[in-house]
Enzyme design. Structure first.
Site, PDB file in Angstrom:
ATOM      1  N   HIS A  29     121.627  22.378   2.953  1.00 39.74           N
ATOM      2  CA  HIS A  29     121.828  21.002   3.400  1.00 39.74           C
ATOM      3  C   HIS A  29     121.840  20.074   2.190  1.00 39.74           C
ATOM      4  CE1 HIS A  29     120.225  21.936   7.566  1.00 39.74           C
ATOM      5  NE2 HIS A  29     119.610  22.876   6.886  1.00 39.74           N
ATOM      6  N   TYR A  30     122.343  18.865   2.380  1.00 37.67           N
ATOM      7  CA  TYR A  30     121.936  17.778   1.483  1.00 37.67           C
ATOM      8  C   TYR A  30     121.057  16.834   2.282  1.00 37.67           C
ATOM      9  CZ  TYR A  30     125.958  14.727   3.033  1.00 37.67           C
ATOM     10  OH  TYR A  30     126.866  13.985   3.721  1.00 37.67           O
ATOM     11  N   THR A  31     120.221  16.065   1.537  1.00 35.55           N
ATOM     12  CA  THR A  31     119.254  15.212   2.233  1.00 35.55           C
ATOM     13  C   THR A  31     119.928  14.010   2.900  1.00 35.55           C
ATOM     14  OG1 THR A  31     118.833  14.164   0.097  1.00 35.55           O
ATOM     15  CG2 THR A  31     117.246  15.831   0.841  1.00 35.55           C
ATOM     16  N   GLU A  94     116.891  21.846   1.664  1.00 36.45           N
ATOM     17  CA  GLU A  94     117.442  20.494   1.527  1.00 36.45           C
ATOM     18  C   GLU A  94     117.668  20.215   0.045  1.00 36.45           C
ATOM     19  OE1 GLU A  94     118.455  18.197   3.580  1.00 36.45           O
ATOM     20  OE2 GLU A  94     117.608  18.741   5.535  1.00 36.45           O
ATOM     21  N   HIS A 136     125.222  23.510   6.431  1.00 35.63           N
ATOM     22  CA  HIS A 136     124.918  22.910   7.731  1.00 35.63           C
ATOM     23  C   HIS A 136     126.208  22.588   8.493  1.00 35.63           C
ATOM     24  CE1 HIS A 136     122.054  19.907   9.981  1.00 35.63           C
ATOM     25  NE2 HIS A 136     122.379  20.952  10.710  1.00 35.63           N
ATOM     26  N   ASP A 146     127.246  18.253   5.612  1.00 36.38           N
ATOM     27  CA  ASP A 146     126.505  18.661   4.411  1.00 36.38           C
ATOM     28  C   ASP A 146     126.498  20.179   4.246  1.00 36.38           C
ATOM     29  OD1 ASP A 146     124.773  18.610   6.789  1.00 36.38           O
ATOM     30  OD2 ASP A 146     123.068  18.977   5.482  1.00 36.38           O
TER      31      ASP A 146
HETATM   32 ZN   LIG Z   1     121.777  19.193   7.112  1.00 35.98          ZN
END
Ligand SMILES: [Zn+2]
Length: 254
Positions: A29-31, A94, A136, A146
């Site tokens: 993911h990215y935050t 993340e 994600h 993301d």
């Molecule tokens: Zn995510």
């Protein structure tokens, strides 16, 4: 086993895994928040009901939020290879980046180096096969984008994490046949229906044809689909893994 240098910042947001012995998927993911600290606070806020196992800052600092043995709340309503409730079987990382909403920017070298090290450690210790390493957006294409088209999946694949087949130029005279698209996407692992096909194609492009993610089935995308499909099929054959056949069912649990 690599000894990970990680700092602890325990999140209360986790539950037990239905099958504790099964951890066979890695979700990146990215935050998508303005700062790393804002993301850490949210991932540890009991009222937010979200978390991940790890967070990697732009300077490469790794935070351990949830024990790997526990079910963290990062995937949400999602589906891969026909299976939902992916939180139950996955690990989530993340990666700090403001994301498309707050100023999406390239992932930094120190951060990618830490992500690579962490991912290598996780896929090795849990024997997570390459076709079970996803973004994600791959598992929730209608809701999420993301870690996005700037994320260096090719680098991770060179390190033995996930799949990135070499890209070849399109052969002349190639015919684009939209009727093949659902089968191509499903063979990779995407859960597609008539109403989600376009979103899944954009997710595919963000991951594997990052120069242009417009959801159009152009010749380059068609060629990339067949390269990626073949690579995923090879990976499943190598690990003796049959795609999960449980019928897609939207999960409402966090
Ligand atoms: Zn995510």
């Amino acid at each position: 086993m690599i000894e990970l240098e990680a700092r602890d910042r325990p999140s209360p947001n986790h539950s037990c895994r239905a099958e504790p012995a099964r951890i066979d998927m890695l979700v990146l993911h990215y935050t998508g928040m303005a700062t790393a600290e804002a993301a850490l606070q949210r991932l540890c806020d009991p009222s937010a009901r979200v978390s991940a196992h790890y967070l990697v800052e732009e300077n490469g600092t790794i935070w351990r939020l949830v024990p790997e043995s526990r079910r963290a709340f990062h995937a949400g309503v999602s589906c891969w290879e026909g299976e939902s409730d992916l939180n139950a079987v996955s690990l989530g990382i993340e990666i700090v980046n403001p994301g498309h909403e707050w100023g999406y920017r390239p992932f930094l070298e120190a951060q990618m180096e830490a992500v690579e090290r962490l991912c290598r450690d996780l896929v090795t210790r849990h024997s997570i096969p390459p076709h079970r390493v996803v973004g994600h957006s791959d598992i929730a294409p209608e809701r999420k984008c993301d870690p996005g088209e700037l994320f260096d999946w090719a680098r991770l694949a060179r390190a033995g994490v996930g799949i990135w087949p070499p890209a070849n130029p399109p052969a002349s005279g190639l015919v684009v046949d939209p009727a093949r698209l659902p089968d191509d996407l499903a063979s990779i692992g995407y859960c597609v229906s008539a109403w989600s096909q376009m979103a899944a194609l954009v997710a595919f492009q963000r991951r594997f044809r990052q120069g242009c993610c417009d959801g159009r089935l152009d010749v380059e995308t068609v060629v990339r689909l067949s390269e990626v499909r073949a690579a995923f099929t090879r990976s499943r054959a190598t690990t003796g893994d049959a795609p999960h056949t449980s019928k897609f069912k939207a999960s409402s649990s966090p």
